[in-house]
Design a protein around this motif. Structure first.
Motif, short mmCIF file in Angstrom:
data_model
loop_
_atom_site.label_atom_id
_atom_site.label_comp_id
_atom_site.label_asym_id
_atom_site.label_seq_id
_atom_site.Cartn_x
_atom_site.Cartn_y
_atom_site.Cartn_z
N SER A 1 29.82 27.82 74.55
CA SER A 1 30.99 27.06 74.97
C SER A 1 31.21 25.82 74.13
N PHE A 2 32.50 25.46 73.98
CA PHE A 2 32.94 24.17 73.45
C PHE A 2 33.66 23.47 74.60
N GLU A 3 33.11 22.35 75.08
CA GLU A 3 33.68 21.69 76.25
C GLU A 3 33.75 20.19 76.07
N ASN A 4 34.88 19.61 76.49
CA ASN A 4 35.08 18.16 76.53
C ASN A 4 34.81 17.49 75.18
N ASN A 5 35.28 18.10 74.13
CA ASN A 5 35.21 17.48 72.80
C ASN A 5 36.56 16.87 72.45
N THR A 6 36.53 15.79 71.68
CA THR A 6 37.75 15.18 71.15
C THR A 6 37.79 15.44 69.65
N VAL B 1 36.19 27.86 76.05
CA VAL B 1 36.74 26.68 75.39
C VAL B 1 37.43 25.88 76.48
N ARG B 2 36.84 24.76 76.89
CA ARG B 2 37.32 24.09 78.10
C ARG B 2 37.42 22.58 77.92
N ASN B 3 38.54 22.02 78.39
CA ASN B 3 38.72 20.57 78.53
C ASN B 3 38.55 19.81 77.21
N ASN B 4 39.03 20.40 76.13
CA ASN B 4 39.00 19.71 74.84
C ASN B 4 40.34 19.03 74.57
N LEU B 5 40.29 17.92 73.85
CA LEU B 5 41.48 17.20 73.42
C LEU B 5 41.57 17.31 71.91
N ILE B 6 42.63 17.93 71.41
CA ILE B 6 42.76 18.21 69.98
C ILE B 6 44.11 17.68 69.50
N SER B 7 44.09 16.96 68.39
CA SER B 7 45.34 16.39 67.89
C SER B 7 45.43 16.47 66.37
N ASP B 8 46.66 16.58 65.90
CA ASP B 8 47.01 16.40 64.48
C ASP B 8 46.31 17.37 63.54
N THR B 9 46.46 18.67 63.82
CA THR B 9 46.02 19.65 62.83
C THR B 9 46.99 19.62 61.65
N ASN B 10 46.48 20.03 60.50
CA ASN B 10 47.31 19.98 59.30
C ASN B 10 47.51 21.39 58.76
N ALA B 11 47.16 21.67 57.53
CA ALA B 11 47.49 22.95 56.91
C ALA B 11 46.62 24.08 57.44
N LEU B 12 47.23 25.28 57.54
CA LEU B 12 46.50 26.53 57.81
C LEU B 12 45.81 26.54 59.16
N GLY B 13 46.31 25.77 60.11
CA GLY B 13 45.57 25.72 61.35
C GLY B 13 46.39 25.46 62.59
N SER B 14 45.81 25.91 63.72
CA SER B 14 46.32 25.64 65.06
C SER B 14 45.38 24.67 65.75
N GLY B 15 45.79 24.21 66.92
CA GLY B 15 44.86 23.42 67.72
C GLY B 15 43.68 24.27 68.14
N ILE B 16 43.98 25.45 68.71
CA ILE B 16 42.96 26.42 69.09
C ILE B 16 43.38 27.78 68.56
N ALA B 17 42.44 28.49 67.93
CA ALA B 17 42.68 29.85 67.47
C ALA B 17 41.67 30.78 68.14
N ILE B 18 42.17 31.81 68.80
CA ILE B 18 41.34 32.87 69.37
C ILE B 18 41.62 34.11 68.52
N SER B 19 40.64 34.53 67.73
CA SER B 19 40.97 35.41 66.60
C SER B 19 39.93 36.49 66.38
N ASN B 20 40.43 37.62 65.86
CA ASN B 20 39.56 38.68 65.35
C ASN B 20 39.60 38.72 63.82
N GLN B 21 39.78 37.57 63.20
CA GLN B 21 39.66 37.51 61.74
C GLN B 21 38.18 37.54 61.38
N LYS B 22 37.78 38.51 60.58
CA LYS B 22 36.35 38.73 60.37
C LYS B 22 35.81 38.07 59.10
#
Length: 713
Positions: free
Chosen positions: A364-369, A389-410
């Motif tokens: 788990s990733f929890e309560n990270n800033t 993935v619980r209770n995280n605060l994420i801000s200001d992503t830049n290139a090639l990214g989302s705040g959270i990615a749930i992915s099957n990219q291998k």
């Protein structure tokens, strides 16, 4: 009583208060951040900007303050503090300093600023540009300031762009634990001049089952430590005990019981070289280990974890200025908890799980800033089983990214795709999502990506807050371009505010249920539903109830909505069915439903043979006034003339269909282009168009090469 946490957002301070029934998103931090653009300045405010490769786009809040030499920015201290950390940038190849003033009095100490650790190039990563413009520098002030005091920073000998200042009350140095083995007793040099590597090794060997003490001071290590097991490495506090090392622990295995806490490891990594283990931890700490209270900076990766790290806890650490990931669970992580950490200015995914070789399980990733990952995602889950993935605060992503990615990219094999239940709960995403230059279209704040394989896991996304996303809020995509399904997704309870384009960006086949999702300030439309490739199948959005503010659908799949752009004025000559999701009661061989809406009259749908009636259904995306249908077969003369008996039906909900035009025989003749036109009654409005074929004189099946629907007669 409510709990409160102070974090830096668009300008000044934001205090987020949550009831005790639900934890606030993000870490509980020992400092308070103040944005430079909210302070008084004689310099120039820059931003906001979301353009890849600009200083403002990588800044917190997408804004900062540029100071020429002699100019200053003056902060009002938000709390009592005796220490200051500053996120800044200077032009490439330059260095200088910041003079510090407290209530108008200049301190003897200055903050050195440099471009040495910035301007990273990763040309082997498609879509990357020079990035990582900012750096962090810290200073113990030598005095206490109180809330309301004025603290000014003045640029000298260089142009300095100031992004944010962290005010902190640092406790005094801790005392040596009884019975511990001090590295200085083994010859370590606290001045940082001598090489203390062997002294650290000797202390670890002497303290098996006990504590290695790292007193206040600065220690230089010239090579990595290995064979670390059954020991605690403890410092006097991350502002007091500092280890200068770009490779601290590098080992493929450990029996475990390793506890690393309360000091700083600051490296000298200035470029990203993926073949180099330039990490705080590379490999394994072994089972039942922990990392806490650490300040990690100027490394390639904070922790790149492989092998056995069962039940590892990584908590209450700071990760600053990595050229790649902050932390990556690189397969085989079982029961790992990463919680309460602060990560700023990572050069790749800030936190990642990558199930290579063996799956990450029940971790788990929890309560990270997390703020300002400048290449890739805030949090990325690449495969794994029963991940949280619980209770995280994420801000200001830049290139090639989302705040959270749930992915099957291998990335490589053997890879273990998502399985079990993926829980994404209680996260807050602020200004997350970015334009992907490889796809030439945007990535959403929260992305579900069937990149290399269909998503079969149960993905449960609950209690999400998405604010000021420059593009979409939720994205469903098959990033490899193969149209693999993203299904079994539930989004339950979300608040979306001021999203730049759409709430839902669906670009691949699949299905998701949305309930209790409210949106305000939607930039373009509620839904963009345009699966790619066009004939891959539909993406089905099920309305579970309680949704509001995002019912409209982007009308033109040939264009991408731009931030703040409303739906374009409809072209009265447009084909409403082209590229839309199509399904059928059955198909013969390769002649699938999508071929009837792909714009190519030479490809065609053919139903199951000898089983009339058969039907083709097209989802137009929203209720449309349809006045005319054009039905086609391939124009080749090899297709002999035939008559098909067709009933036209329509529905607004996809479940309840009514007859629009009763069963009629339509003559398809290659002499006239194998095309027929069907006029619909005035007032016909439908979203789901169904053609039911009950007879065909030329072949025992329903056949259409194109079904075109037009809003004009």
């Amino acid at each position: 009583m409510p709990t409160a946490m102070t974090v830096a957002l668009a300008a000044g301070l934001l205090t987020a208060t949550a009831p005790t029934a639900r934890a606030a998103a993000g870490a509980t931090l020992p400092f308070t951040s103040v944005e430079a653009e909210s302070a008084t300045t004689t310099g120039t405010k820059i931003g906001p900007d979301h353009t890849q490769g600009t200083l403002a786009s990588e800044a917190s809040g997408r804004r900062a303050v540029r100071l020429n030499s002699g100019q200053r920015v003056e902060f009002t201290a938000p709390r009592a503090a005796n220490a200051l950390n500053v996120a800044y940038s200077v032009p490439d190849g330059q260095s200088g300093s910041l003079n510090v003033y407290v209530n108008g009095t200049k301190l003897a100490k200055t903050i050195a600023v440099t471009s040495k650790y910035s301007y990273v190039d990763t040309g082997w990563i498609a879509g990357a540009r020079t990035h990582h413009f900012y750096d962090n520098a810290r200073l113990l002030l030598g005095q206490n300031v109180q809330a309301g005091d004025k603290v000014a920073l003045e640029a000298t000998n260089a142009q300095v762009t100031v992004d944010v200042a962290d005010f902190e009350q640092v406790a005094g140095a801790a005392s040596q634990p009884a019975g511990s083995v001090s590295v200085t007793s083994k010859g370590a040099d606290p001045s940082g001049q001598g090489d203390s590597t062997q002294a650290f090794r000797d202390a670890i060997a002497s303290a098996q089952g006990g504590v290695v003490w790292i007193p206040p001071g600065e220690y230089r290590l010239t090579s990595s430590l290995s064979g670390v097991q059954n020991v605690t490495l403890q410092g006097a506090g991350s502002w007091h005990s500092v280890v200068r090392s770009s490779r601290f622990i590098d080992q493929s295995s450990s029996s475990g019981g390793v506890h690393v806490k309360d000091f700083a490891v600051i490296g000298e990594v200035t470029e990203r070289v993926d073949s180099n283990p330039d990490n705080f931890v590379n490999g394994s700490l072994g089972p039942n280990s922990s990392v806490s209270g650490m300040w990690l900076q100027h490394l390639k990766v904070g922790l790149w974890l492989m092998g056995n790290n069962d039940n590892l806890v990584v908590e209450n650490n700071r990760f600053l200025d990595m050229t790649a990931d902050g932390l990556n669970l690189n397969g085989n992580a079982r029961g790992v908890k990463v919680r309460g950490n602060f990560l700023r200015n990572q050069g790749d995914d800030a936190l990642a799980m990558w199930s290579l070789n063996a799956p990450d399980v029940s971790s788990s990733f929890e309560n990270n800033t997390i703020t300002q990952p400048n290449l890739a995602n805030g949090i990325a889950i690449y495969g794994g089983t029963d991940i949280t993935v619980r209770n995280n605060l994420i801000s200001d992503t830049n290139a090639l990214g989302s705040g959270i990615a749930i992915s099957n990219q291998k990335f490589m094999d053997p890879f273990h795709p998502l399985s079990g239940t993926i829980t994404v709960d209680g996260n807050t995403l602020v200004r997350t999502g970015a334009m992907n230059p490889n796809w030439n279209h945007p990535m959403g704040a929260l992305r579900v990506d069937s990149y290399d394989s269909a998503i079969e896991a149960q993905v449960k996304i609950t209690n999400t807050t998405i604010t000021d996303s420059p593009y979409s809020a939720f994205e469903f995509v098959s990033g490899g371009g193969r149209g693999l399904a993203a299904r079994n997704v539930t989004v339950d309870g979300a608040t979306v505010r001021n999203t730049g384009t759409v709430v839902v960006q669906a670009e691949t086949q699949g299905a998701a249920t949305f309930r209790n999702v409210t949106a305000t300030g939607v930039g373009a439309a509620g839904v963009y539903n345009c699966p790619y490739p066009a004939n891959s199948g539909p993406f089905t959005l099920t309305d579970g109830g309680g949704n509001s503010g995002w019912s409209s659908t982007w009308s033109d799949c040939s264009t991408w909505p731009q931030p703040g752009q409303s739906n374009p004025d409809p072209d009265p000559a447009r084909n409403l069915a082209k590229g839309r999701p199509a399904t059928a009661t059955g198909s013969q061989d390769i002649y699938t439903p999508g071929k009837a809406v792909d714009g190519d009259a030479n490809s065609y749908w053919e139903s199951v043979n000898n089983a009339f009636p058969q039907s083709l259904t097209i989802d137009l995306g929203s209720s449309e006034a349809v006045r005319r249908l054009v039905l086609k077969l391939p124009p080749s003369s090899a297709w002999g003339a035939r008559t098909q008996t067709v009933t036209v039906l329509g529905s607004t909900d996809g479940s309840n269909f009514s007859t629009v035009v009763g069963a009629t025989g339509y003559r398809f003749d290659p002499a006239t282009g194998n095309t027929v036109t069907v006029a619909l009654p005035g007032g016909t409005a439908l979203r789901h168009l169904r053609l039911s074929v009950s007879a065909n004189t030329g072949w025992p099946a329903g056949q259409f090469s194109e079904v075109e629907a037009y809003p004009t007669s």
